[in-house]
Design a protein around this motif. Structure first.
Motif, PDB file in Angstrom:
ATOM      1  N   UNK A  83      12.613  41.042  59.060  1.00 28.90           N
ATOM      2  CA  UNK A  83      11.428  40.195  58.948  1.00 28.90           C
ATOM      3  C   UNK A  83      10.196  41.041  58.636  1.00 28.90           C
ATOM      4  N   UNK A  84       9.080  40.395  58.496  1.00 28.71           N
ATOM      5  CA  UNK A  84       7.831  41.033  58.088  1.00 28.71           C
ATOM      6  C   UNK A  84       7.524  42.277  58.921  1.00 28.71           C
ATOM      7  N   UNK A  85       7.316  43.402  58.229  1.00 26.75           N
ATOM      8  CA  UNK A  85       6.956  44.652  58.884  1.00 26.75           C
ATOM      9  C   UNK A  85       8.121  45.472  59.383  1.00 26.75           C
ATOM     10  N   UNK A  86       9.336  44.938  59.301  1.00 27.11           N
ATOM     11  CA  UNK A  86      10.505  45.643  59.831  1.00 27.11           C
ATOM     12  C   UNK A  86      10.977  46.718  58.859  1.00 27.11           C
ATOM     13  N   UNK A  87      11.613  47.755  59.422  1.00 25.24           N
ATOM     14  CA  UNK A  87      12.365  48.735  58.641  1.00 25.24           C
ATOM     15  C   UNK A  87      13.828  48.377  58.798  1.00 25.24           C
ATOM     16  N   UNK A  88      14.514  48.193  57.674  1.00 26.72           N
ATOM     17  CA  UNK A  88      15.866  47.642  57.682  1.00 26.72           C
ATOM     18  C   UNK A  88      16.819  48.661  57.068  1.00 26.72           C
ATOM     19  N   UNK A  89      17.636  49.267  57.943  1.00 24.55           N
ATOM     20  CA  UNK A  89      18.534  50.341  57.519  1.00 24.55           C
ATOM     21  C   UNK A  89      19.852  49.761  57.028  1.00 24.55           C
ATOM     22  N   UNK A  90      20.535  50.510  56.177  1.00 24.73           N
ATOM     23  CA  UNK A  90      21.724  49.981  55.504  1.00 24.73           C
ATOM     24  C   UNK A  90      22.744  51.097  55.299  1.00 24.73           C
ATOM     25  N   UNK A  91      23.958  50.680  55.016  1.00 21.91           N
ATOM     26  CA  UNK A  91      25.063  51.600  54.794  1.00 21.91           C
ATOM     27  C   UNK A  91      25.296  51.760  53.301  1.00 21.91           C
ATOM     28  N   UNK A  92      25.890  52.892  52.914  1.00 18.64           N
ATOM     29  CA  UNK A  92      26.240  53.166  51.525  1.00 18.64           C
ATOM     30  C   UNK A  92      27.731  53.488  51.432  1.00 18.64           C
ATOM     31  N   UNK A  93      28.324  53.448  50.237  1.00 22.63           N
ATOM     32  CA  UNK A  93      29.755  53.734  50.093  1.00 22.63           C
ATOM     33  C   UNK A  93      30.110  55.156  50.532  1.00 22.63           C
ATOM     34  N   UNK A 106      14.693  50.309  54.117  1.00 23.33           N
ATOM     35  CA  UNK A 106      13.690  49.638  53.302  1.00 23.33           C
ATOM     36  C   UNK A 106      12.828  48.786  54.229  1.00 23.33           C
ATOM     37  N   UNK A 107      11.737  48.237  53.692  1.00 25.67           N
ATOM     38  CA  UNK A 107      10.838  47.470  54.560  1.00 25.67           C
ATOM     39  C   UNK A 107      10.551  46.093  53.972  1.00 25.67           C
ATOM     40  N   UNK A 108      10.220  45.170  54.854  1.00 23.84           N
ATOM     41  CA  UNK A 108       9.837  43.814  54.455  1.00 23.84           C
ATOM     42  C   UNK A 108       8.318  43.711  54.487  1.00 23.84           C
TER      43      UNK A 108
END
Length: 442
Positions: free
Chosen positions: A223-233, A255-257
């Motif tokens: 959501x707004x203002x969050x840092x959203x981490x993710x996985x890669x192959x 990434x951020x919202x």
């Protein structure tokens, strides 16, 4: 007006061992500093957390009594550790914290089940905490983690990861859209909209440092203002983390919202995933899946990034280049994996676990990998002081290595060996640039 108050526990985890074994000192300590959420609700809910993962107040109080934890602000809430408080929530002011006692010579981690007032990942034992007596349920099979290996690959809810070379379109995707078309791999089993972890930051007055962090739990979103981490192959690492890091050593990643759209936080890279240093693989010759779970760093610093190595398969390890990857307090960083018992997929193994199972952060073995000054350093070492559990299969490193490094389980006990000499603390090999090495499960 009533509030939900989350009391957080800060622990350094087991990376002290990783730094000890990475002899060039390019590993780092993961500092787990977590802030609190303040939410208007109909009643007051108190949750004690480690890295955003709640733990029961009874275990918190025991930890304080034993000297393992302490109140960061010098005192806990009134009557928090009275006998009745071990089974009911206590009304407290938000933004009170727990941290590990500084009297301990080594970092400690929580060794207790989780508890939360909102849904948690279904792959760990949970208890629901309200203003009435808690009840508990479990969703992991009661089968011991030393049970016979599965003969088929595990099924886990991991998808996406296409478009590795596609530039990420800043400000175009809605924040409720997971960017699976741009290399990111959705981890649906975490219940975070595909993300491996989500952090809600509070910035300092100048906007230059993250003062505190609330870590999302299952059911929350980017959501707004969050840092959203993710996985890669396999073999790839996320490229995104902001310049603004934690004021007390917390790491922030993803990434951020902003204004309802997803944006990069590190504009040095156009793509969301970048290749690690090549040449380091893992091979599984066992009869069941082995999950090697990597710490989400920079980010929540929980071992939520999965590498499922199915029987007979070979997978690439993500090996960060210390000179160009994330720096923590001006120091190069490496990757840490948790090697789990055979037969468990990522949805059971690559989550924040409990002492009841030799999985996740309680997995018996750690593996560190990182590249610095022309050499990859690859380590095997016990997950101390978190657990005394032993991995019940063998592990060895082969290839263009500086020495022999292995772990052998004889059916009763396990031991690490460096050039044939027993080494209870583990072993580390060097692999020259352009060389290759393979970690074999057998």
């Amino acid at each position: 007006m009533k509030f939900s108050a989350t009391l957080a526990l800060a622990a350094a985890g087991s990376l002290a061992a990783a730094e000890h074994n990475h002899r060039r000192g390019h590993a780092h300590h993961h500092k787990r500093d977590v802030a609190t959420a303040t939410t208007v609700v109909d009643e007051v809910i108190t949750v004690y957390q480690l890295d955003g993962t709640p733990i029961p107040v009874a275990d918190v109080c025991k930890g304080i009594k034993d000297g393992d934890y302490k109140w960061a602000n010098g005192a806990g809430p009134a009557h928090a550790c009275d006998p009745v408080a071990t089974s009911t929530s206590v009304s407290v002011k938000a933004h009170q914290f727990l941290e590990t006692s500084t009297s301990s010579a080594v970092p400690t981690t929580s060794t207790v089940p989780t508890t939360t007032a909102v849904p948690t990942t279904s792959s760990t034992p949970t208890t629901t905490s309200t203003t009435s007596t808690s009840t508990s349920t479990t969703s992991i099979s009661t089968t011991s983690s030393s049970a016979a290996a599965s003969t088929t690959p595990a099924s886990t809810g991991i998808s996406g990861g296409t478009g590795l070379t596609a530039p990420f379109p800043d400000g175009e995707l809605s924040c409720d859209t997971f960017p699976s078309d741009y290399g990111a791999v959705a981890l649906d089993y975490h219940g975070l909209g595909g993300y491996s972890g989500i952090q809600y930051p509070t910035m300092n007055a100048l906007g230059t440092l993250v003062q505190s962090i609330v870590t999302a739990v299952t059911g929350q979103s980017c959501t707004e203002g969050a840092y959203c981490s993710y996985h890669c192959p396999p073999g790839y690492l996320k490229s995104q983390w902001p310049k603004e890091q934690g004021a007390t050593g917390q790491s922030v990643g993803g990434i951020t919202c902003t204004n309802g759209k997803l944006h990069r936080t590190n504009t040095e890279y156009d793509t969301l995933c970048i290749a690690g240093v090549e040449g380091i693989t893992v091979k599984n010759t066992l009869g069941g899946t082995v999950s090697a779970c990597r710490t989400d760093y920079p980010g929540t610093e929980s071992e939520t990034l999965p590498l499922e190595v199915n029987p007979g398969s070979i997978e690439n390890l993500a090996n960060p280049n210390g000179a160009s990857y994330f720096f923590w307090e001006n120091k190069q960083t490496s990757a840490q994996y948790y090697l789990n018992p055979v037969g468990f997929g990522a949805d059971k193994a690559c989550v924040w676990g409990t002492a009841a199972y030799d999985l996740g952060n309680f997995a018996p073995m750690n593996m560190g990998v990182g590249f610095s000054d022309g050499t990859t350093y690859l380590s095997l070492f016990p997950n101390k002081p978190t657990t005394d559990a032993q991995l019940k299969y063998n592990v060895k490193i082969v290839g263009d290595v500086s020495l022999s490094c292995s772990y052998v389980y004889d059916g009763t006990n396990g031991m690490y060996y460096e050039n044939g000499t027993p080494k209870s603390a583990g072993c580390t090999v060097g692999v020259p640039q352009g060389g290759s090495a393979q970690v074999v499960f057998y």
